[in-house]
Design an enzyme around this catalytic site. Structure first.
Site, PDB file in Angstrom:
ATOM      1  N   ASP A 192     -21.055 -29.451  20.425  1.00  0.00           N
ATOM      2  CA  ASP A 192     -20.084 -30.447  19.962  1.00  0.00           C
ATOM      3  C   ASP A 192     -18.767 -30.275  20.708  1.00  0.00           C
ATOM      4  O   ASP A 192     -18.401 -29.156  21.100  1.00  0.00           O
ATOM      5  CB  ASP A 192     -19.809 -30.277  18.457  1.00  0.00           C
ATOM      6  CG  ASP A 192     -21.030 -30.588  17.606  1.00  0.00           C
ATOM      7  OD1 ASP A 192     -21.994 -31.158  18.142  1.00  0.00           O
ATOM      8  OD2 ASP A 192     -21.004 -30.259  16.407  1.00  0.00           O
ATOM      9  N   ARG A 193     -18.058 -31.373  20.848  1.00  0.00           N
ATOM     10  CA  ARG A 193     -16.813 -31.355  21.618  1.00  0.00           C
ATOM     11  C   ARG A 193     -15.828 -30.257  21.184  1.00  0.00           C
ATOM     12  O   ARG A 193     -15.253 -29.572  22.032  1.00  0.00           O
ATOM     13  CB  ARG A 193     -16.155 -32.744  21.544  1.00  0.00           C
ATOM     14  CG  ARG A 193     -14.927 -32.843  22.419  1.00  0.00           C
ATOM     15  CD  ARG A 193     -14.519 -34.265  22.715  1.00  0.00           C
ATOM     16  NE  ARG A 193     -13.546 -34.257  23.794  1.00  0.00           N
ATOM     17  CZ  ARG A 193     -13.127 -35.318  24.442  1.00  0.00           C
ATOM     18  NH1 ARG A 193     -13.602 -36.508  24.136  1.00  0.00           N
ATOM     19  NH2 ARG A 193     -12.248 -35.228  25.426  1.00  0.00           N
TER      20      ARG A 193
END
Length: 232
Positions: free
Chosen positions: A65-66
């Site tokens: 995830d970012r």
């Protein structure tokens, strides 16, 4: 403009694979923000390093995830990509994460199984205790490894790899990850990061057939440093 990949970001590289210590905030593949993706940066790094004017092949085999930091693996050949994809599906890639939370987990170690449904419009995943239509079974093992200044360090070994899995499962346990206001932590981080780090990746090399262990150093951000002694 986000920073280019340099030799300092590379955790492992051979003719078949390259592993990078992803910074929180980098996106792995292009999304609708239009921000430059990590796979594009790694392609450029390889093309420059090996003088490939026509660009380099790079296969994305998994994602982080970012707002998450840590080890991420890419394939440099189509043969390696195919084999690594099979290993991920067969759960032959062993991943270990560390999460920082504000609440002591109860129990302090255990196995969590939920059924997750992702809402792609809102980019949020919801956990259910029982199987519901369209849900994906999600499983992880966790254990508390220590505490510093009212923060608790949890080691997580995901058995499945679902979108936002660790974030939503720890939140369901009552332990949202520090900075993760999407999943119940009271405030977001100004750095657009959450305190979840992909620390280790262990597997048998798909071509050389030898054991590989890749370890990602913790972020140097003035916060993770205080947990250095608790994290293996």
């Amino acid at each position: 403009m986000s920073k280019d990949i340099t030799d300092a970001d590379i955790l492992y590289e051979d003719n078949h694979l390259i592993a990078v210590n992803k910074r929180a905030g980098d996106i792995v593949q292009v999304d609708d923000t239009g921000d430059e993706s990590l796979d594009d940066k790694v392609k450029r790094y390889i093309a420059q390093k090996y003088n490939k004017p026509n660009g380099a092949f790079l296969g994305v085999v998994h994602r982080l995830d970012r707002p998450v930091s840590g080890v991420i693996l890419f394939a440099k050949t189509s043969k390696a990509l195919e084999r690594i994809n099979k290993m991920f599906k067969a759960r032959e890639m062993h991943k270990t994460y560390y999460a920082i939370v504000r609440k002591r987990p109860q129990p302090e170690a255990g196995n969590l199984v939920h059924y997750l449904i992702k809402n792609p419009q809102k980019n949020v995943t919801k956990a259910h205790d029982k199987e519901v239509t369209g849900s994906q079974r999600s499983e992880l093992n966790y254990k508390l490894v220590g505490e510093r200044d009212g923060y608790y360090v949890i080691e997580v070994d995901p058995i499945t790899g679902r979108p936002h899995q660790i974030r939503v499962q720890l939140s369901t346990l009552g332990c949202p990850i520090v900075g993760d206001n999407k999943y119940g932590y009271p405030r977001g981080s100004l750095r657009k990061s959450i305190c979840l780090h992909a620390r280790r990746l262990q597997f048998i090399h798909p071509v050389k057939n030898e054991p590989i262990l890749i370890v990602a150093p913790l972020p140097k951000d003035g916060f993770w440093e205080k947990f250095e002694g608790l994290i293996q």
